[in-house]
Design an enzyme around this catalytic site. Structure first.
Site, PDB file in Angstrom:
ATOM      1  N   ASP A 296      54.371  44.617  17.071  1.00 54.32           N
ATOM      2  CA  ASP A 296      55.829  44.695  17.220  1.00 54.32           C
ATOM      3  C   ASP A 296      56.285  43.783  18.363  1.00 54.32           C
ATOM      4  O   ASP A 296      57.479  43.652  18.629  1.00 54.32           O
ATOM      5  CB  ASP A 296      56.317  46.138  17.398  1.00 54.32           C
ATOM      6  N   SER A 297      55.323  43.066  18.987  1.00 56.37           N
ATOM      7  CA  SER A 297      55.666  41.982  19.910  1.00 56.37           C
ATOM      8  C   SER A 297      56.421  40.887  19.160  1.00 56.37           C
ATOM      9  O   SER A 297      57.010  39.995  19.775  1.00 56.37           O
ATOM     10  CB  SER A 297      54.414  41.418  20.589  1.00 56.37           C
TER      11      SER A 297
ATOM     12  N   GLU B  35      45.783  48.979  26.840  1.00 59.48           N
ATOM     13  CA  GLU B  35      46.606  47.914  27.417  1.00 59.48           C
ATOM     14  C   GLU B  35      46.838  48.157  28.900  1.00 59.48           C
ATOM     15  O   GLU B  35      47.297  49.225  29.308  1.00 59.48           O
ATOM     16  CB  GLU B  35      47.956  47.830  26.667  1.00 59.48           C
TER      17      GLU B  35
HETATM   18  O1  KIV Z   1      52.648  44.324  19.709  1.00 61.65           O
HETATM   19  C1  KIV Z   1      51.603  43.805  20.133  1.00 61.65           C
HETATM   20  O2  KIV Z   1      51.421  42.584  20.107  1.00 61.65           O
HETATM   21  C2  KIV Z   1      50.577  44.688  20.685  1.00 61.65           C
HETATM   22  C3  KIV Z   1      49.459  44.046  21.430  1.00 61.65           C
HETATM   23  C4  KIV Z   1      49.908  43.584  22.743  1.00 61.65           C
HETATM   24  C5  KIV Z   1      48.279  44.945  21.529  1.00 61.65           C
HETATM   25  O3  KIV Z   1      50.669  45.866  20.554  1.00 61.65           O
END
Ligand code: KIV
Length: 271
Positions: free
Chosen positions: A51-52, A189
């Site tokens: 969700d990044s 994380e």
């Molecule tokens: O949304 C994302 O990219 C993540 C990673 C940072 C693990 O959850």
């Protein structure tokens, strides 16, 4: 014996075999067909449609606004590109926290409409029931502990988590809880490396670290960060393997100047 990672298609079983055999797991995010094809071709074991995407694709400040429909759109392109990697998709904020039935419905939509292989959700014991219910439909679930960006407004900062004894103990308990609920792997994380080492030794399922030191069973980074497409985010854990911002900008500036100078297109580039 051939390494577990030689499998034609990486599955959750492959990842667990990799942990048992001490083979490190490489995970990277991707959000579209073209880059996912490169990520897959380069031998990454797990592609996370994170969700990044809310940050790096849509330009939002947090991961909170991205919707289920948008995640399904991103995941569909990634799935079409991935020949070997396991594709895991984040359940976005608000699509699983309410109750386990909603979590299951959201997961089914992701699997059915994008063709992905697994889902990921953030949280500890409080999401245990959802993990169990999602698994009843045969959908593999990855957990995510430590810094959980969907809770940014609760914590107010993106600093290292679980430095204090109580929070570290809670994280250890949550990790065990997620494993018992059936998670096939857990992202850790931004927590102290010593704690990540402890969690990794405690669990039989793999841990995938981001800012969690070298002793996790695998590592993950956000693709746009490690390629240097994003420049406004420079935590200590981020290793930039390229500086694409510079390269892309200078290529585009050259294109603009070639047009202005009537140097593009040439006769050879014309019909
Ligand atoms: O949304 C994302 O990219 C993540 C990673 C940072 C693990 O959850």
């Amino acid at each position: 014996m051939a390494p577990a990672s030689n499998a034609r298609r990486i599955t959750t079983n492959t990842l667990q075999a990799m942990k048992r055999e001490g083979e490190k797991i490489a995970m990277l995010t991707a959000y579209d067909y073209s880059l996912a094809r490169l990520v897959d071709g380069a031998g990454v074991d797990v592609i996370l449609v994170g969700d990044s995407a809310s940050n790096v694709m849509a330009g939002n400040e947090t991961t909170v606004p991205i919707t289920l429909e948008q995640m399904i759109y991103h995941a569909s392109g990634v799935v079409r590109a991935a020949q070997r990697a396991l594709v895991v998709v984040d359940l976005p904020f608000g699509t699983y926290q309410g109750d386990s039935r909603t979590a299951l419905e959201s997961s089914i939509r992701i699997m059915k409409e994008s063709g992905a292989h697994a889902v990921k959700l953030e949280g500890g014991a409080e999401v245990g029931e959802s993990v169990e219910r999602i698994l009843t439909a045969g959908i593999p679930v990855m957990g995510h502990l430590g810094l959980t960006p969907q809770s940014i407004y609760k914590f107010g900062t993106y600093t290292v988590r679980a430095r204090e004894k109580d929070e570290a103990q809670k994280l250890l308990d949550d990790a065990k809880h997620l494993e018992q609920a059936g998670c096939f792997a857990i992202v850790l994380e931004k927590i102290p490396a010593t704690l990540a080492k402890q969690v990794s030794a405690l669990l039989s399922v793999p841990t995938i670290g981001i800012g969690a030191g070298p002793d996790c069973d695998g590592q993950v980074l956000v693709l746009h960060d490690m390629l240097g497409i994003t420049q406004d985010f420079s935590p200590r854990f981020l290793r930039r393997y390229l500086n694409l911002e510079k390269d892309i900008q200078s290529a585009i500036a050259q294109y603009v100047s070639d047009i202005r100078d009537s140097e593009f297109p040439t006769e050879q580039e014309s019909y």
